[in-house]
Write a protein that holds these residues in place. Structure first.
Motif, PDB file in Angstrom:
ATOM      1  N   LYS A   1      17.788  19.214  20.153  1.00 57.64           N
ATOM      2  CA  LYS A   1      17.024  20.263  19.479  1.00 57.64           C
ATOM      3  C   LYS A   1      17.890  21.504  19.259  1.00 57.64           C
ATOM      4  O   LYS A   1      17.956  22.047  18.158  1.00 57.64           O
ATOM      5  CB  LYS A   1      15.795  20.619  20.316  1.00 57.64           C
ATOM      6  N   TRP A   2      18.581  21.954  20.323  1.00 54.24           N
ATOM      7  CA  TRP A   2      19.408  23.154  20.235  1.00 54.24           C
ATOM      8  C   TRP A   2      20.650  22.894  19.396  1.00 54.24           C
ATOM      9  O   TRP A   2      21.099  23.754  18.632  1.00 54.24           O
ATOM     10  CB  TRP A   2      19.783  23.671  21.616  1.00 54.24           C
ATOM     11  N   PHE A   3      21.227  21.702  19.536  1.00 53.52           N
ATOM     12  CA  PHE A   3      22.402  21.319  18.752  1.00 53.52           C
ATOM     13  C   PHE A   3      22.092  21.399  17.260  1.00 53.52           C
ATOM     14  O   PHE A   3      22.842  21.993  16.486  1.00 53.52           O
ATOM     15  CB  PHE A   3      22.836  19.900  19.135  1.00 53.52           C
ATOM     16  N   ASP A   4      20.972  20.814  16.864  1.00 50.51           N
ATOM     17  CA  ASP A   4      20.580  20.815  15.456  1.00 50.51           C
ATOM     18  C   ASP A   4      20.301  22.222  14.945  1.00 50.51           C
ATOM     19  O   ASP A   4      20.627  22.556  13.796  1.00 50.51           O
ATOM     20  CB  ASP A   4      19.364  19.916  15.234  1.00 50.51           C
ATOM     21  N   MET A   5      19.707  23.078  15.789  1.00 50.83           N
ATOM     22  CA  MET A   5      19.426  24.455  15.387  1.00 50.83           C
ATOM     23  C   MET A   5      20.711  25.263  15.219  1.00 50.83           C
ATOM     24  O   MET A   5      20.816  26.091  14.305  1.00 50.83           O
ATOM     25  CB  MET A   5      18.493  25.125  16.391  1.00 50.83           C
ATOM     26  N   ILE A   6      21.698  25.022  16.075  1.00 48.89           N
ATOM     27  CA  ILE A   6      22.994  25.696  15.929  1.00 48.89           C
ATOM     28  C   ILE A   6      23.679  25.205  14.662  1.00 48.89           C
ATOM     29  O   ILE A   6      24.186  25.997  13.861  1.00 48.89           O
ATOM     30  CB  ILE A   6      23.884  25.470  17.171  1.00 48.89           C
ATOM     31  N   LYS A   7      23.669  23.897  14.473  1.00 49.66           N
ATOM     32  CA  LYS A   7      24.307  23.294  13.295  1.00 49.66           C
ATOM     33  C   LYS A   7      23.728  23.840  11.991  1.00 49.66           C
ATOM     34  O   LYS A   7      24.458  24.107  11.041  1.00 49.66           O
ATOM     35  CB  LYS A   7      24.132  21.774  13.363  1.00 49.66           C
TER      36      LYS A   7
ATOM     37  N   GLY B   1      15.190  29.007  23.872  1.00 51.16           N
ATOM     38  CA  GLY B   1      15.295  28.321  25.152  1.00 51.16           C
ATOM     39  C   GLY B   1      15.411  29.181  26.394  1.00 51.16           C
ATOM     40  O   GLY B   1      15.497  28.651  27.496  1.00 51.16           O
ATOM     41  N   ALA B   2      15.418  30.487  26.257  1.00 49.74           N
ATOM     42  CA  ALA B   2      15.528  31.372  27.430  1.00 49.74           C
ATOM     43  C   ALA B   2      14.156  31.612  28.056  1.00 49.74           C
ATOM     44  O   ALA B   2      13.142  31.575  27.370  1.00 49.74           O
ATOM     45  CB  ALA B   2      16.144  32.708  27.027  1.00 49.74           C
TER      46      ALA B   2
ATOM     47  N   ARG C   1      28.400  20.045  22.674  1.00 49.87           N
ATOM     48  CA  ARG C   1      28.262  18.593  22.526  1.00 49.87           C
ATOM     49  C   ARG C   1      26.798  18.216  22.659  1.00 49.87           C
ATOM     50  O   ARG C   1      26.114  18.668  23.579  1.00 49.87           O
ATOM     51  CB  ARG C   1      29.080  17.870  23.588  1.00 49.87           C
ATOM     52  N   ASN C   2      26.328  17.389  21.757  1.00 47.96           N
ATOM     53  CA  ASN C   2      24.953  16.900  21.788  1.00 47.96           C
ATOM     54  C   ASN C   2      24.830  15.846  22.890  1.00 47.96           C
ATOM     55  O   ASN C   2      24.984  14.652  22.639  1.00 47.96           O
ATOM     56  CB  ASN C   2      24.581  16.322  20.422  1.00 47.96           C
ATOM     57  N   GLY C   3      24.584  16.287  24.110  1.00 51.65           N
ATOM     58  CA  GLY C   3      24.480  15.385  25.251  1.00 51.65           C
ATOM     59  C   GLY C   3      25.773  15.360  26.050  1.00 51.65           C
ATOM     60  O   GLY C   3      26.645  16.211  25.886  1.00 51.65           O
ATOM     61  N   TYR C   4      25.907  14.339  26.896  1.00 49.58           N
ATOM     62  CA  TYR C   4      27.031  14.279  27.829  1.00 49.58           C
ATOM     63  C   TYR C   4      28.107  13.275  27.455  1.00 49.58           C
ATOM     64  O   TYR C   4      29.229  13.373  27.934  1.00 49.58           O
ATOM     65  CB  TYR C   4      26.514  13.961  29.243  1.00 49.58           C
ATOM     66  N   ARG C   5      27.802  12.303  26.620  1.00 54.82           N
ATOM     67  CA  ARG C   5      28.797  11.283  26.280  1.00 54.82           C
ATOM     68  C   ARG C   5      29.925  11.885  25.446  1.00 54.82           C
ATOM     69  O   ARG C   5      29.689  12.688  24.556  1.00 54.82           O
ATOM     70  CB  ARG C   5      28.149  10.145  25.508  1.00 54.82           C
ATOM     71  N   LYS C   6      31.145  11.470  25.739  1.00 57.11           N
ATOM     72  CA  LYS C   6      32.307  12.025  25.049  1.00 57.11           C
ATOM     73  C   LYS C   6      32.326  11.705  23.562  1.00 57.11           C
ATOM     74  O   LYS C   6      32.940  12.430  22.783  1.00 57.11           O
ATOM     75  CB  LYS C   6      33.591  11.543  25.708  1.00 57.11           C
ATOM     76  N   ASP C   7      31.657  10.641  23.149  1.00 55.61           N
ATOM     77  CA  ASP C   7      31.665  10.274  21.731  1.00 55.61           C
ATOM     78  C   ASP C   7      30.444  10.809  20.971  1.00 55.61           C
ATOM     79  O   ASP C   7      30.250  10.497  19.800  1.00 55.61           O
ATOM     80  CB  ASP C   7      31.776   8.752  21.562  1.00 55.61           C
ATOM     81  N   ASN C   8      29.634  11.639  21.618  1.00 54.96           N
ATOM     82  CA  ASN C   8      28.485  12.257  20.944  1.00 54.96           C
ATOM     83  C   ASN C   8      28.962  13.345  19.973  1.00 54.96           C
ATOM     84  O   ASN C   8      30.056  13.883  20.132  1.00 54.96           O
ATOM     85  CB  ASN C   8      27.529  12.875  21.969  1.00 54.96           C
TER      86      ASN C   8
END
Length: 100
Positions: free
Chosen positions: A9-15, A78-79, A52-59
């Motif tokens: 959600k936050w990744f997409d909003m930043i993007k 989110g605060a 990074r969108n999540g924890y996986r290195k390829d995300n």
């Protein structure tokens, strides 16, 4: 370079440019990581941060130019109300997805 995992959600909003800040709790874990990148004199210092969108290195990732401050954030980003954070002010996106 600082690499921070965030929820989709936050990744997409930043993007999209909608979200202009990312928050991290004032804990020793983040203090150490942030100090390594920003240093002790962090005011008016701009650094690149990878979200990074999540924890996986390829995300998917986005590289952003950010400034740091300590303060309260916005609930819609989110605060928690009345809580102090490390606030990463997102100045601009400088790299697209998966550019580590």
């Amino acid at each position: 370079m600082l690499i921070l995992p965030i929820k989709k959600k936050w990744f997409d909003m930043i993007k999209s440019g909608e979200k202009k800040e990312e928050y991290r709790e004032l804990k020793q874990y983040y203090h150490i990581r942030i100090k390594k990148v920003f240093g002790l004199d962090y005011k008016n210092k701009e650094v690149e941060v990878i979200f990074r969108n999540g924890y996986r290195k390829d995300n998917p990732t986005i590289t952003c130019k950010c400034k740091l401050r300590v303060g309260q954030g916005k609930e819609e980003w989110g605060a928690e109300k009345g809580k102090e954070y490390y606030v990463l002010e997102i100045l601009k996106i400088v790299g697209g997805e998966n550019e580590i």
